[in-house]
Design a protein around this motif. Structure first.
Motif, PDB file in Angstrom:
ATOM      1  N   ALA A   1      11.618  15.753 -10.626  1.00 34.41           N
ATOM      2  CA  ALA A   1      12.755  16.036 -11.510  1.00 34.41           C
ATOM      3  C   ALA A   1      13.509  14.769 -11.889  1.00 34.41           C
ATOM      4  CB  ALA A   1      13.705  17.031 -10.844  1.00 34.41           C
ATOM      5  N   LEU A   2      13.785  13.905 -10.907  1.00 34.37           N
ATOM      6  CA  LEU A   2      14.572  12.703 -11.164  1.00 34.37           C
ATOM      7  C   LEU A   2      13.850  11.768 -12.132  1.00 34.37           C
ATOM      8  CD1 LEU A   2      17.136  11.101 -10.523  1.00 34.37           C
ATOM      9  CD2 LEU A   2      15.931  10.095  -8.570  1.00 34.37           C
TER      10      LEU A   2
ATOM     11  N   ARG B   1      30.368  20.683 -17.564  1.00 37.38           N
ATOM     12  CA  ARG B   1      31.603  20.653 -18.348  1.00 37.38           C
ATOM     13  C   ARG B   1      31.864  19.252 -18.902  1.00 37.38           C
ATOM     14  NH1 ARG B   1      35.593  23.127 -21.295  1.00 37.38           N
ATOM     15  NH2 ARG B   1      37.699  22.818 -20.495  1.00 37.38           N
ATOM     16  N   TYR B   2      31.459  18.215 -18.143  1.00 27.68           N
ATOM     17  CA  TYR B   2      31.718  16.833 -18.525  1.00 27.68           C
ATOM     18  C   TYR B   2      30.524  16.174 -19.219  1.00 27.68           C
ATOM     19  CZ  TYR B   2      36.290  16.642 -16.315  1.00 27.68           C
ATOM     20  OH  TYR B   2      37.619  16.840 -16.015  1.00 27.68           O
ATOM     21  N   GLY B   3      29.525  16.968 -19.588  1.00 27.03           N
ATOM     22  CA  GLY B   3      28.379  16.413 -20.292  1.00 27.03           C
ATOM     23  C   GLY B   3      27.490  15.550 -19.435  1.00 27.03           C
ATOM     24  N   THR B   4      27.518  15.782 -18.132  1.00 25.11           N
ATOM     25  CA  THR B   4      26.685  15.053 -17.182  1.00 25.11           C
ATOM     26  C   THR B   4      25.565  15.982 -16.744  1.00 25.11           C
ATOM     27  OG1 THR B   4      28.552  13.703 -16.459  1.00 25.11           O
ATOM     28  CG2 THR B   4      26.690  13.884 -14.948  1.00 25.11           C
ATOM     29  N   VAL B   5      24.336  15.578 -16.978  1.00 27.99           N
ATOM     30  CA  VAL B   5      23.194  16.477 -16.808  1.00 27.99           C
ATOM     31  C   VAL B   5      22.836  16.587 -15.322  1.00 27.99           C
ATOM     32  CG1 VAL B   5      20.794  16.910 -17.439  1.00 27.99           C
ATOM     33  CG2 VAL B   5      22.357  15.850 -19.094  1.00 27.99           C
ATOM     34  N   PRO B   6      22.775  17.815 -14.763  1.00 27.31           N
ATOM     35  CA  PRO B   6      22.484  17.968 -13.335  1.00 27.31           C
ATOM     36  C   PRO B   6      20.991  17.900 -13.021  1.00 27.31           C
ATOM     37  CG  PRO B   6      23.021  20.093 -14.314  1.00 27.31           C
ATOM     38  CD  PRO B   6      23.190  19.080 -15.394  1.00 27.31           C
ATOM     39  N   VAL B   7      20.700  17.294 -11.877  1.00 25.08           N
ATOM     40  CA  VAL B   7      19.360  17.309 -11.282  1.00 25.08           C
ATOM     41  C   VAL B   7      19.519  18.012  -9.945  1.00 25.08           C
ATOM     42  CG1 VAL B   7      17.430  15.932 -10.427  1.00 25.08           C
ATOM     43  CG2 VAL B   7      18.750  15.137 -12.402  1.00 25.08           C
ATOM     44  N   VAL B   8      18.946  19.210  -9.783  1.00 27.10           N
ATOM     45  CA  VAL B   8      19.257  20.040  -8.619  1.00 27.10           C
ATOM     46  C   VAL B   8      17.993  20.615  -7.989  1.00 27.10           C
ATOM     47  CG1 VAL B   8      21.431  20.699  -9.733  1.00 27.10           C
ATOM     48  CG2 VAL B   8      19.475  22.241  -9.854  1.00 27.10           C
ATOM     49  N   ARG B   9      18.147  20.967  -6.719  1.00 30.88           N
ATOM     50  CA  ARG B   9      17.105  21.748  -6.048  1.00 30.88           C
ATOM     51  C   ARG B   9      17.373  23.229  -6.310  1.00 30.88           C
ATOM     52  NH1 ARG B   9      16.438  24.171  -0.993  1.00 30.88           N
ATOM     53  NH2 ARG B   9      14.221  24.533  -0.598  1.00 30.88           N
ATOM     54  N   SER B  10      16.336  23.989  -6.549  1.00 29.54           N
ATOM     55  CA  SER B  10      16.485  25.402  -6.912  1.00 29.54           C
ATOM     56  C   SER B  10      16.771  26.235  -5.676  1.00 29.54           C
ATOM     57  CB  SER B  10      15.209  25.903  -7.603  1.00 29.54           C
ATOM     58  OG  SER B  10      15.364  27.249  -8.005  1.00 29.54           O
TER      59      SER B  10
ATOM     60  N   PRO C   1      18.487  26.144 -21.392  1.00 30.23           N
ATOM     61  CA  PRO C   1      18.143  25.164 -20.353  1.00 30.23           C
ATOM     62  C   PRO C   1      19.117  23.993 -20.396  1.00 30.23           C
ATOM     63  CG  PRO C   1      16.562  25.092 -22.164  1.00 30.23           C
ATOM     64  CD  PRO C   1      17.416  26.297 -22.388  1.00 30.23           C
ATOM     65  N   ASN C   2      19.486  23.480 -19.217  1.00 29.69           N
ATOM     66  CA  ASN C   2      20.592  22.522 -19.183  1.00 29.69           C
ATOM     67  C   ASN C   2      20.458  21.432 -18.134  1.00 29.69           C
ATOM     68  OD1 ASN C   2      20.934  24.107 -16.917  1.00 29.69           O
ATOM     69  ND2 ASN C   2      22.909  24.976 -17.535  1.00 29.69           N
ATOM     70  N   GLY C   3      19.296  21.295 -17.482  1.00 25.20           N
ATOM     71  CA  GLY C   3      19.169  20.275 -16.457  1.00 25.20           C
ATOM     72  C   GLY C   3      17.734  20.091 -16.015  1.00 25.20           C
ATOM     73  N   PHE C   4      17.567  19.451 -14.858  1.00 27.25           N
ATOM     74  CA  PHE C   4      16.254  19.168 -14.294  1.00 27.25           C
ATOM     75  C   PHE C   4      16.220  19.748 -12.883  1.00 27.25           C
ATOM     76  CE2 PHE C   4      17.069  16.146 -17.599  1.00 27.25           C
ATOM     77  CZ  PHE C   4      15.844  15.964 -18.231  1.00 27.25           C
ATOM     78  N   VAL C   5      15.174  20.518 -12.584  1.00 32.41           N
ATOM     79  CA  VAL C   5      15.138  21.325 -11.364  1.00 32.41           C
ATOM     80  C   VAL C   5      13.860  21.028 -10.581  1.00 32.41           C
ATOM     81  CG1 VAL C   5      15.182  23.679 -10.450  1.00 32.41           C
ATOM     82  CG2 VAL C   5      16.455  23.129 -12.540  1.00 32.41           C
ATOM     83  N   PHE C   6      13.976  21.008  -9.231  1.00 29.63           N
ATOM     84  CA  PHE C   6      12.801  20.901  -8.358  1.00 29.63           C
ATOM     85  C   PHE C   6      12.941  21.907  -7.231  1.00 29.63           C
ATOM     86  CE2 PHE C   6      15.958  18.046  -6.632  1.00 29.63           C
ATOM     87  CZ  PHE C   6      15.804  18.096  -5.255  1.00 29.63           C
ATOM     88  N   ASP C   7      11.831  22.162  -6.525  1.00 30.49           N
ATOM     89  CA  ASP C   7      11.813  23.233  -5.524  1.00 30.49           C
ATOM     90  C   ASP C   7      11.732  22.748  -4.081  1.00 30.49           C
ATOM     91  OD1 ASP C   7      11.909  25.436  -7.349  1.00 30.49           O
ATOM     92  OD2 ASP C   7       9.819  25.053  -7.834  1.00 30.49           O
ATOM     93  N   GLY C   8      10.949  21.733  -3.817  1.00 25.73           N
ATOM     94  CA  GLY C   8      10.680  21.335  -2.436  1.00 25.73           C
ATOM     95  C   GLY C   8      11.816  20.560  -1.802  1.00 25.73           C
ATOM     96  N   ILE C   9      11.595  20.148  -0.549  1.00 26.87           N
ATOM     97  CA  ILE C   9      12.600  19.373   0.173  1.00 26.87           C
ATOM     98  C   ILE C   9      12.060  17.998   0.543  1.00 26.87           C
ATOM     99  CG2 ILE C   9      13.791  21.403   1.061  1.00 26.87           C
ATOM    100  CD1 ILE C   9      12.372  20.957   3.741  1.00 26.87           C
ATOM    101  N   ASP C  10      10.969  17.564  -0.127  1.00 24.68           N
ATOM    102  CA  ASP C  10      10.368  16.266   0.141  1.00 24.68           C
ATOM    103  C   ASP C  10      10.642  15.318  -1.017  1.00 24.68           C
ATOM    104  OD1 ASP C  10       7.410  16.315  -1.538  1.00 24.68           O
ATOM    105  OD2 ASP C  10       8.450  18.211  -1.182  1.00 24.68           O
TER     106      ASP C  10
ATOM    107  N   ASP D   1      12.444  21.543 -19.254  1.00 29.32           N
ATOM    108  CA  ASP D   1      11.018  21.497 -19.583  1.00 29.32           C
ATOM    109  C   ASP D   1      10.266  22.756 -19.182  1.00 29.32           C
ATOM    110  OD1 ASP D   1      11.137  18.862 -20.622  1.00 29.32           O
ATOM    111  OD2 ASP D   1      11.092  18.033 -18.589  1.00 29.32           O
ATOM    112  N   ASN D   2      10.787  23.492 -18.209  1.00 32.04           N
ATOM    113  CA  ASN D   2       9.999  24.579 -17.638  1.00 32.04           C
ATOM    114  C   ASN D   2      10.647  25.952 -17.707  1.00 32.04           C
ATOM    115  OD1 ASN D   2       7.985  22.696 -16.699  1.00 32.04           O
ATOM    116  ND2 ASN D   2       9.409  22.119 -15.066  1.00 32.04           N
TER     117      ASN D   2
END
Length: 673
Positions: free
Chosen positions: A625-626, A579-588, A609-618, A600-601
């Motif tokens: 993503a970051l 909502r504030y135009g801040t792009v999220p980087v999140v775990r899926s 598409p609206n952010g950057f996503v990763f899957d693992g916990i490492d 990208d994916n």
């Protein structure tokens, strides 16, 4: 309308009234004297014609100046002083030319340059400094300057539902004054959305000692009554009562019913203390009593709601008591149905059978596998109850806070041992996931009073000013080219604390800045970084506190919001960030996977598409993503600005009105049972 606005917003309209009047006064032909000794009629006519042409040229020049100023204003917003001065000028122009004949020649003064929107926004900012301390506790501007809606946008009318339901929410939290996490936001947001759709909504919650009375509009003491409350003593169930007070009022426009013991006439400290949770009292006892008190009050007051909407384990005893207690609440409210929302399976409300006596009912009534017995304790002495299980079994409909989290609780390990309860055919048939929303009025960068400068999808200038404001206030280096990464979160293991700690190092390595706002029992590592390695670092700042104002300012200032949760039933911060135009980087995971799609994916077509996503916990997974996000911010600024505008323009997708429609459908379905 546009031409009128342009006329009343010229910055030069505040010039000297006397000078403008002096330019007009000699303009009347009737006031021109004939040359001494007389003049021919032709000479007089030639003089009149010359003066008329001069007046026409003067008016044409003034008109061109107005047109130029109007063009400059199309990308800016007027402030109050400009509007007032412009209106005064317009009035003088009208008065000075009314009934006027031809004016004498005059040289039109050139219009000063029209201020840009960024210049107008910056004028009123009260810039902070690190020495100021908690700068977020005072207004960020000398005067508010919200952005007017874009031309032609208009306010969207909220559709009213054909049937109005009477819904009573029973909850332990309500934003903004009785809030610890997302539960409080959900209750307030959903309540307000249903009110706007024409429903009768009331919210029942404890009147905590830490809930300030002045936060409740029109607070009134309605009544006292004796609430049944029991205890188990030496193996025997004993019944008594607890004198209970009821107050009514409004919070955030929602009618509230506040319940608490009469501390003056009862030997109890339930709901006393400086925090919502963590007081000196037994929480299981407190919320079990609260559930019984809510039902007793509804019956005493003659209310017959269509729906009791209960939230989390704290209110789970309500459906248990409603349908199965000897007090027979259901027959007194024959058309009432119960909907339960689970916000987080991580808290299940374990309860000893003797503790359940606080409801005025013996826990033995529910100590079977098909009711509320905690299967993990079978054969133990004593066996225990699980309040969340009891709420699931006894409610007419059960929801959780995102479709993906519902899937994870049924097919994965998100529900833990309660997976078998959810998988039972009769429960699975009434179980669904409804994605939470956000309050798009409270969270609106175009009118947010906590911000130094407001902005929206098409007028983004204010976001850069918000970033500078936060950098100056926190003592970060003021550099718009450095990507600012933020975490606004409870600092508990669920939130991926080890990944947040790693992200601090990685962001600084890549030339970015990092800000943390949050509290929680797992904040030790971050506190160590803040007080050690990054103590005087101009690119890292952490605040281990809770502040609604500072949260708003961080959402507005940040370029990226990091949400690396190990599990997340829904999550609200990523939707606020969008909502504030801040792009999220999140775990899926959970609701993060429902709301954020990788730029990208992503191969789907249900949303942009609206952010950057990763899957693992490492750490490596987080970096995948970051790193992409930080590089993109630095290397593709024009593309980034377009992404920011697009995700803000799509923000209505996350409004509570969308989610409220899904809940109204559920209310309609259960009312037909």
């Amino acid at each position: 309308m546009a031409s009128s606005l342009a006329l009343t917003t010229q910055p030069w309209a505040a010039g000297s009234r006397a000078s403008r009047g002096a330019r007009r006064r000699p303009a009347h032909v009737t006031a021109v004297a004939a040359p001494e000794g007389g003049a021919s009629a032709g000479a007089k006519l030639r003089a009149s014609a010359t003066e008329l042409l001069a007046e026409v040229e003067r008016l044409r020049a003034e008109n061109e100046a107005l047109r130029a100023a109007l063009a400059g204003l199309q990308s800016s917003e007027p402030d109050a002083a400009m509007l007032e001065a412009g209106a005064a000028y317009a009035a003088e122009v009208a008065a000075g030319h009314a009934g006027a004949a031809v004016a004498a020649p005059a040289q039109a003064a050139p219009a000063p340059p029209v201020k840009t929107l960024a210049e107008q926004l910056e004028e009123g900012i009260r810039w902070p400094s690190p020495e100021e301390g908690n700068f977020w506790e005072r207004p960020p501007r000398a005067a508010p300057l919200p952005l007017a809606p874009p031309a032609g946008s208009g306010a969207k009318a909220v559709a009213r539902d054909p049937r109005a339901f009477h819904v009573v929410h029973i909850t332990a939290e309500m934003a903004p004054h009785a809030k610890v996490g997302g539960l409080g936001d959900v209750v307030t947001g959903l309540g307000r959305a249903c009110l706007s759709r024409g429903h009768n909504v009331e919210i029942m919650l404890p009147f905590y000692e830490c809930l300030p009375a002045d936060a409740v509009e029109d607070l009134r003491h309605e009544r006292d009554f004796e609430c049944p409350k029991g205890r188990t003593w030496d193996g025997q169930f004993e019944m008594s009562t607890l004198r209970t007070q009821v107050f009514t009022g409004k919070i955030e426009g929602c009618p509230v019913i506040l319940i608490r013991p009469d501390w003056n006439n009862a030997n109890t400290n339930l709901f006393r203390g400086s925090r919502i949770y963590g007081g000196s009292y037994n929480e299981a006892e407190a919320y079990l009593y609260f559930c019984r008190a809510c039902l007793e009050y509804l019956r005493e007051s003659g209310r017959r709601p269509d729906v009791l909407h209960v939230h989390e384990w704290q209110a789970s005893a309500v459906p248990m008591l409603f349908w199965d207690a000897p007090a027979r609440f259901a027959p007194d409210m024959p058309n009432t149905r119960v909907v339960m929302t689970i916000h987080n399976m991580d808290s299940s409300g374990e309860c000893r059978q003797d503790e359940f006596a606080a409801t005025g009912v013996s826990g033995e009534l529910f100590s079977t596998i098909d009711k509320a017995l905690d299967e993990r304790t079978i054969g133990h002495n004593p066996e225990r109850l699980c309040l969340l299980k009891g709420g699931i079994v006894y409610s007419n409909a059960v929801t959780t806070v995102s479709p993906n989290y519902a899937h994870e609780t049924l097919q994965g390990g998100a529900a833990g041992w309660l997976r078998s309860t959810l998988a039972a055919p009769d429960v699975q048939a009434k179980y669904s996931g409804v994605l939470n929303g956000i309050d798009t009025i409270f969270w609106d960068p175009a009118s947010d009073p906590f911000l130094a400068a407001c902005y929206d999808a098409t007028r983004q200038e204010g976001k850069a000013l918000c970033k500078r404001f936060l950098q100056e206030g926190l003592g970060l280096s003021v550099d718009p080219s450095k990507p600012l990464v933020a975490v606004v979160s409870r600092l508990v293991p669920q939130k991926g604390i080890h990944l947040i700690e790693h992200a601090v190092h990685r962001t600084v390595e890549m030339g970015g800045q990092f800000v943390v706002l949050g509290t929680g029992h797992a904040d030790g590592g971050l506190r160590g970084l803040a007080g050690g390695q990054y103590r005087d670092n101009p690119d890292v700042q952490m605040r281990f506190t809770y502040s609604e104002a500072l949260a708003h300012q961080i959402f507005a200032a940040a370029d990226l919001l990091l949400v690396p949760s190990l599990f997340e039933p829904c999550g609200l911060t990523q939707m606020i960030a969008l909502r504030y135009g801040t792009v999220p980087v999140v775990r899926s995971t959970g609701g993060l996977a429902d709301t954020v799609k990788d730029v990208d994916n992503y191969q789907g077509n249900d949303m942009q598409p609206n952010g950057f996503v990763f899957d693992g916990i490492d750490a490596g997974s987080l970096n995948s993503a970051l790193d992409r996000a930080i590089r993109t911010f630095k290397q593709r600024p024009e593309w980034w600005a377009q992404l920011r505008g697009r995700i803000m323009a799509d923000a209505d997708r996350w409004s509570w009105d969308t989610a409220a429609g899904s809940y109204v459908d559920i209310y309609r379905q259960v009312s037909q049972l």
